[in-house]
Design a protein around this motif. Structure first.
Motif, PDB file in Angstrom:
ATOM      1  N   GLU A 112       0.827  -1.203   0.000  1.00  9.72           N
ATOM      2  CA  GLU A 112       0.000   0.000   0.000  1.00  9.72           C
ATOM      3  C   GLU A 112       0.864   1.256   0.000  1.00  9.72           C
ATOM      4  N   ALA A 113       1.965   1.235   0.748  1.00  6.19           N
ATOM      5  CA  ALA A 113       2.867   2.386   0.783  1.00  6.19           C
ATOM      6  C   ALA A 113       3.519   2.594  -0.582  1.00  6.19           C
ATOM      7  N   ARG A 114       3.914   1.500  -1.235  1.00  9.84           N
ATOM      8  CA  ARG A 114       4.526   1.612  -2.561  1.00  9.84           C
ATOM      9  C   ARG A 114       3.547   2.168  -3.581  1.00  9.84           C
ATOM     10  N   LEU A 115       2.304   1.665  -3.555  1.00  8.28           N
ATOM     11  CA  LEU A 115       1.300   2.148  -4.489  1.00  8.28           C
ATOM     12  C   LEU A 115       1.016   3.639  -4.271  1.00  8.28           C
ATOM     13  N   ALA A 116       1.036   4.074  -3.019  1.00  6.25           N
ATOM     14  CA  ALA A 116       0.816   5.492  -2.732  1.00  6.25           C
ATOM     15  C   ALA A 116       1.941   6.337  -3.329  1.00  6.25           C
ATOM     16  N   ARG A 117       3.172   5.855  -3.208  1.00  7.02           N
ATOM     17  CA  ARG A 117       4.308   6.592  -3.789  1.00  7.02           C
ATOM     18  C   ARG A 117       4.183   6.658  -5.305  1.00  7.02           C
ATOM     19  N   GLU A 118       3.764   5.546  -5.910  1.00  5.71           N
ATOM     20  CA  GLU A 118       3.626   5.525  -7.365  1.00  5.71           C
ATOM     21  C   GLU A 118       2.529   6.482  -7.829  1.00  5.71           C
ATOM     22  N   ARG A 119       1.420   6.550  -7.068  1.00  4.74           N
ATOM     23  CA  ARG A 119       0.351   7.481  -7.423  1.00  4.74           C
ATOM     24  C   ARG A 119       0.837   8.927  -7.338  1.00  4.74           C
ATOM     25  N   GLU A 120       1.596   9.235  -6.290  1.00  3.41           N
ATOM     26  CA  GLU A 120       2.116  10.583  -6.126  1.00  3.41           C
ATOM     27  C   GLU A 120       3.051  10.945  -7.272  1.00  3.41           C
ATOM     28  N   ALA A 121       3.895   9.991  -7.687  1.00  4.92           N
ATOM     29  CA  ALA A 121       4.808  10.246  -8.793  1.00  4.92           C
ATOM     30  C   ALA A 121       4.043  10.468 -10.094  1.00  4.92           C
TER      31      ALA A 121
END
Length: 283
Positions: free
Chosen positions: A165-174
């Motif tokens: 979930e943390a990785r997906l959040a970072r990818e969305r922000e990018a």
């Protein structure tokens, strides 16, 4: 004594859940279900992987009677394990996107494999598979519920889900940062020079010329379309032998939304132009 602090109660309820992240409770993951039970929005008998023992654990915490599992959420069963038929897999990555604990490894256009010791048996990888190459055989004999799942496995699955979930959040922000940089560049030609470094920072690399990107996209479409055609032929061969699709009958709204989004991306890439010839799958 019944716990009254809703936040503390949600934490304690989550600690008692098996962390399969299967969504069978009607919520997108174990944590939202724990919060719903704590607030009274959901009942404490909606977790099939936890089974009767899981209900008993929650009932003891909540100071409530033990009640049967709600059959609308599923049944208590031996724990299954996802197994991918690598001869049929087309490398579409949809199962990887659906797995809530990153138990599937692979890459686009390459065959995928399930890491058996990480799989929670959630079934979520089955419906998105366009070629029905994932089976879910039981691997715990007659053991069901918490007899088929340990606390250490639950803790590990919870940690992997949180990391994902943390990785997906970072990818969305990018992705949002890149989209914003592109909008700025399109609206203000003079800003192109400053927008390029911003886009580069958001994606972690430099952008390619449009011609090169278009050529790569065309090659990707051709390769995946060929793989889909081979998979369709394989699927027809299996159907001729009387082997039915392996898709599950029910899919949560969240998972269905994920499948629809993936299919929309395929249509934008021109990968779904022949799908009209294929009967829709039942979810």
């Amino acid at each position: 004594m019944t716990v009254t602090d809703s936040r503390t109660l949600a934490d304690r309820i989550e600690d008692l859940l098996p962390q399969t992240q299967c969504t069978k409770c009607g919520y997108p993951a174990c944590r939202p279900y724990a919060e719903a039970v704590a607030s009274g929005a959901a009942n404490y008998n909606q977790c099939p992987p936890g089974g009767a023992e899981g209900i008993a654990r929650l009932a003891a915490l909540l100071g409530k009677p033990v009640i049967p599992l709600n059959v609308t959420n599923g049944v208590e069963r031996p724990r299954p394990l996802a197994v991918i038929d690598e001869q049929v897999c087309i490398g579409c990555t949809l199962c990887m996107q659906a797995c809530p604990v990153d138990a599937i490894v692979g890459a686009p256009k390459q065959m995928h494999t399930v890491i058996a010791e990480l799989c929670t048996g959630c079934d979520l990888c089955v419906p998105p598979c366009p070629v029905d190459c994932i089976a879910m055989p039981a691997v715990t004999g007659e053991a069901t519920g918490w007899d088929a799942w340990s606390q250490s496995q639950a803790d590990a699955a919870r940690e992997r889900h949180e990391r994902r979930e943390a990785r997906l959040a970072r990818e969305r922000e990018a992705a949002e940062a890149l989209a914003a940089a592109r909008r700025t560049a399109a609206a203000t030609p003079a800003a192109n020079a400053s927008a390029a470094p911003a886009a580069e920072a958001a994606t972690g690399g430099s952008s390619q010329p449009d011609a090169e990107a278009n050529d790569a996209a065309a090659k990707k479409r051709a390769i995946i379309q060929a793989a889909l055609e081979r998979a369709r032929q394989k699927k027809e061969e299996l159907a001729a032998k009387g082997q039915a699709p392996l898709n599950t009958e029910r899919v949560s709204a969240d998972v269905q939304a994920q499948i629809d989004a993936a299919e929309a991306r395929r249509r934008r890439l021109g990968l779904a132009k022949d799908d009209a010839d294929t009967p829709p799958s039942k979810h």
